[in-house]
Design a protein around this motif. Structure first.
Motif, PDB file in Angstrom:
ATOM      1  N   MET A  70      16.127 138.752  93.123  1.00 15.72           N
ATOM      2  CA  MET A  70      17.099 137.897  92.423  1.00 15.72           C
ATOM      3  C   MET A  70      17.014 138.059  90.918  1.00 15.72           C
ATOM      4  O   MET A  70      18.001 138.152  90.203  1.00 15.72           O
ATOM      5  N   ASP A  71      15.782 138.140  90.389  1.00 15.54           N
ATOM      6  CA  ASP A  71      15.594 138.298  88.957  1.00 15.54           C
ATOM      7  C   ASP A  71      16.188 139.613  88.466  1.00 15.54           C
ATOM      8  O   ASP A  71      16.758 139.683  87.382  1.00 15.54           O
TER       9      ASP A  71
ATOM     10  N   ILE B 164      19.836 139.196  88.126  1.00 14.76           N
ATOM     11  CA  ILE B 164      20.136 138.358  86.965  1.00 14.76           C
ATOM     12  C   ILE B 164      20.046 139.168  85.686  1.00 14.76           C
ATOM     13  O   ILE B 164      20.891 139.079  84.800  1.00 14.76           O
TER      14      ILE B 164
ATOM     15  N   THR C  88      16.428 122.050  83.881  1.00 20.47           N
ATOM     16  CA  THR C  88      17.325 123.156  84.209  1.00 20.47           C
ATOM     17  C   THR C  88      17.986 123.665  82.931  1.00 20.47           C
ATOM     18  O   THR C  88      17.957 123.003  81.886  1.00 20.47           O
TER      19      THR C  88
ATOM     20  N   HIS D   9      25.530 131.670  85.752  1.00 22.40           N
ATOM     21  CA  HIS D   9      25.228 131.767  87.180  1.00 22.40           C
ATOM     22  C   HIS D   9      23.904 131.105  87.552  1.00 22.40           C
ATOM     23  O   HIS D   9      23.669 130.789  88.715  1.00 22.40           O
ATOM     24  N   SER D  10      23.019 130.885  86.560  1.00 28.61           N
ATOM     25  CA  SER D  10      21.723 130.264  86.854  1.00 28.61           C
ATOM     26  C   SER D  10      21.557 128.938  86.113  1.00 28.61           C
ATOM     27  O   SER D  10      20.446 128.540  85.807  1.00 28.61           O
ATOM     28  N   ARG D  11      22.652 128.265  85.869  1.00 29.53           N
ATOM     29  CA  ARG D  11      22.625 127.065  85.044  1.00 29.53           C
ATOM     30  C   ARG D  11      21.836 125.928  85.684  1.00 29.53           C
ATOM     31  O   ARG D  11      21.318 125.049  84.985  1.00 29.53           O
TER      32      ARG D  11
ATOM     33  N   THR E 243      19.108 126.318  87.516  1.00 25.38           N
ATOM     34  CA  THR E 243      17.744 126.778  87.777  1.00 25.38           C
ATOM     35  C   THR E 243      16.797 126.171  86.753  1.00 25.38           C
ATOM     36  O   THR E 243      17.108 126.127  85.558  1.00 25.38           O
TER      37      THR E 243
ATOM     38  N   LEU F  67      12.785 130.939  85.680  1.00 23.22           N
ATOM     39  CA  LEU F  67      13.579 131.984  85.043  1.00 23.22           C
ATOM     40  C   LEU F  67      12.728 133.214  84.760  1.00 23.22           C
ATOM     41  O   LEU F  67      11.505 133.138  84.635  1.00 23.22           O
TER      42      LEU F  67
ATOM     43  N   GLU G  46      15.757 135.969  80.689  1.00 21.63           N
ATOM     44  CA  GLU G  46      16.575 134.760  80.676  1.00 21.63           C
ATOM     45  C   GLU G  46      15.999 133.706  79.741  1.00 21.63           C
ATOM     46  O   GLU G  46      16.738 133.018  79.028  1.00 21.63           O
TER      47      GLU G  46
END
Length: 617
Positions: A1-2, A5, A116, A153-155, A157, A162, A166
């Protein structure tokens, strides 16, 4: 996933919507001596230079060359021990105004890991944009920044989940919310892989293209990364050995008979030169560039006198005081103004701190389980001892042990967590997010509910299992003492965490409480203390806690205790109090004494934290 991202990356095309005001930063004859006296060592030696808006500037140099010190001084982080002149658009820098116009992003991404991205950026927007910007405008600004940095897209998280890239982009985005005109970054590519580093520098270049002055320290960039920069400023031994465009570096080195091999990274070669691997050529390079007063341009084939940007009309805050950075930087006397009002700052910080604490397992689940388990353990150990005259000393021991449990259970979590949060405070306070008073008040208020809940849980379990008097008044009196003690313990943890690093604070927390425990009146009776030391008992909050606990259980005309043996000399509560020299003590003054200590340690903690932040500058 990272990996996915990181490949998404920032939307650099959206940066042009974040237009900045052109500010040119110039400094001349800058010297820095951090210490005074015989051990004083000068780090910067009369350096000069100019960083222009619209340019991405890299400050290069080997470790210990002084590039971070230069960055800290230009950003306003370091103010003591500095000599020289710093100008913005040809006018002496106004430090308070400058801090509002600039932002400093440290090498480490000091962020609150339990928030987050969305929560963090919204809190930052409310603090940095203030009440003058409507809620809808703030939301649009947040959406634009997150789109610009590729974080949409990772708001939702949490920061702790992260990737490194990020976190770096988030650190940059937090400072872009109020459109700073000058952006300082200390080692922005540190800890990132090559792909993330390129994305980060590409983003910084686009930010510079929008009209900002962007300055970053880089330790040893690759040749591909170096091409993204417009301007180089190379430091060696606290002096400038080159200032100019990237393409002019190799021709400039040729003037000193330093031939960079073909297909060799010029940055690596100049680092070798700066470290002295090609002979003692630094004096020649410093002299050629006049320690940064000149700019080398390949197109002219020579060095040029560094131009001073013309003054630019700009309306400054009337509360600001001009700082002439000739000699030692002078102190400003007027109060700072922040975008958000004081009560707004407290409200936002309180909500943010509460969210972070609630999600921190150390501060919630571990503390809850600890108080619950210890309550059961102590309650079982002193089962039904509260109303038995034969167990008076055991019961007094339990009351004293309760104080120790509550004291250390409230002190240690703060000691462990606050030193790590102090770096977040330094970054945000330096970048003009909020005042120290607002932060400290919010920090104090946020933890108070926990100091009610956890001692209440522990005391309730122990009180019932040990068969203390079934009186709501006595229970509330003991609970009040326990809460006051928890507040004192939390204040001690905050004070130690504000002054010391985590290793020292963890050691001093238990050892520093020993004198207070010793003079509490349980381990050593008041009558047995030397006369020249007995006055110290009045400085011990543990004395007031123990007196208040004993008076809660045995004071105020309690009826005689039951006796499980044939003879019980301590059946009468008054005699028990006389044994501990508390017959004439007052519960009211015990509470007052603890509250006075609580206020004293909190005020001391504030000034200690303020001094710590100033000393770090």
């Amino acid at each position: 996933m990272d990996a996915h991202i990181e490949m998404v990356g920032p939307d650099v095309s959206a940066v042009e919507n974040l237009i900045g005001v052109s500010l040119h930063l110039t400094f001349r004859d800058l010297c820095y001596t951090p210490n005074k006296g015989k051990d004083a060592k000068r780090i910067l030696h009369g350096m000069s230079g100019s960083f222009k808006s619209g340019h991405l500037t890299a400050i290069l140099g080997p470790s210990g060359a002084g590039k971070s010190s230069l960055m800290n001084i230009l950003a306003g982080l370091k103010t003591s021990g500095v000599e020289g002149q710093i100008q913005v658009n040809g006018v002496d820098r106004k430090l308070k105004t400058f801090r509002k116009q600039s932002a400093y992003i440290t090498q480490e991404d000091h962020l609150l890991s339990h928030l987050t991205i969305d929560e963090y950026i919204m809190a930052a927007a409310n603090l940095k944009l203030g009440n003058k910007v409507s809620s809808s405008e703030r939301k649009l600004k947040v959406e634009l920044v997150m789109k610009t940095l590729g974080l949409t897209h990772s708001r939702h998280t949490q920061i702790g989940s992260l990737s490194g890239g990020e976190c770096k982009r988030l650190s940059i985005g937090l400072e872009l919310l109020n459109n700073p005109d000058i952006l300082f970054l200390d080692e922005p590519t540190s800890g990132l892989d090559s792909s993330s580093s390129l994305q980060c520098i590409a983003l910084l270049r686009e930010i510079a293209r929008s009209g900002r002055t962007v300055v970053a320290t880089i330790h040893q960039p690759s040749s591909r990364l170096l091409d993204y920069f417009d301007h180089l400023y190379i430091v060696a031994s606290g002096m400038c050995i080159y200032q100019g465009p990237i393409g002019s570096l190799v021709p400039y080195l040729n003037t000193a008979n330093l031939e960079c091999p073909s297909y060799h990274n010029p940055a690596d070669f100049v680092m070798d030169v700066a470290c002295g691997e090609h002979g003692n050529v630094l004096p020649v390079l410093v002299s050629t560039i006049d320690n940064g007063r000149l700019v080398y341009q390949e197109v002219y084939g020579s060095t040029l006198v560094m131009p001073s940007p013309p003054p630019k009309s700009r309306t400054d805050d009337a509360t600001n005081v001009t700082i002439t950075v000739t000699g030692n930087i002078s102190k400003e006397k007027k109060r700072k103004t922040y975008p958000a009002s004081f009560h707004t700052q407290v409200a936002i910080l309180l909500e943010r701190t509460w969210r972070s604490m609630w999600r921190d397992k150390m501060l919630t689940q571990v503390r809850f389980v600890t108080h619950f388990v210890l309550g059961l353990l102590v309650g079982t150990m002193y089962w039904l001892a509260g109303d038995d005259a034969a167990s008076v000393l055991n019961n007094a021991s339990m009351l004293f042990f309760n104080l120790l449990v509550i004291l250390f259970a409230s002190t240690m979590p703060t000691v462990v967590t606050f030193p790590m949060e102090r770096n977040v405070l330094l970054r945000e306070h330096l970048n003009h997010w909020y005042s120290l008073k607002a932060y400290y008040l919010a920090k104090t208020l946020a933890d108070i509910p926990f100091q009610f809940i956890f001692p209440g849980l522990y005391v309730s379990i122990v009180y019932l299992m040990s068969n203390q008097p079934m009186s709501i008044e006595r229970y509330c009196m003991l609970l009040c003492i326990s809460i006051c003690l928890a507040l004192c313990g939390q204040g001690i943890g905050l004070l130690l965490g504000a002054i010391f690093d985590i290793q020292v604070a963890v050691f001093l927390a238990p050892t520093g409480c020993i004198p207070f425990v010793l003079f509490a009146g349980f381990l050593v009776n008041f009558n047995c203390m030397p006369s020249y030391m007995s006055w110290l008992t009045y400085l011990s909050f543990m004395r007031y806690g123990f007196e208040g606990s004993m008076l809660s259980i045995y004071g105020y005309d309690r009826s005689p205790l039951t006796c499980s043996m044939s003879y019980c000399p301590n059946r009468y509560p008054q005699k028990i109090l006389e044994h501990f020299n508390m017959a004439d003590s007052s519960y009211y003054w015990s509470v007052v004494g603890m509250l006075v200590f609580f206020l004293a340690v909190r005020v001391t903690g504030y000034f200690a934290l303020s001094f710590k932040l100033k000393s770090m500058r």
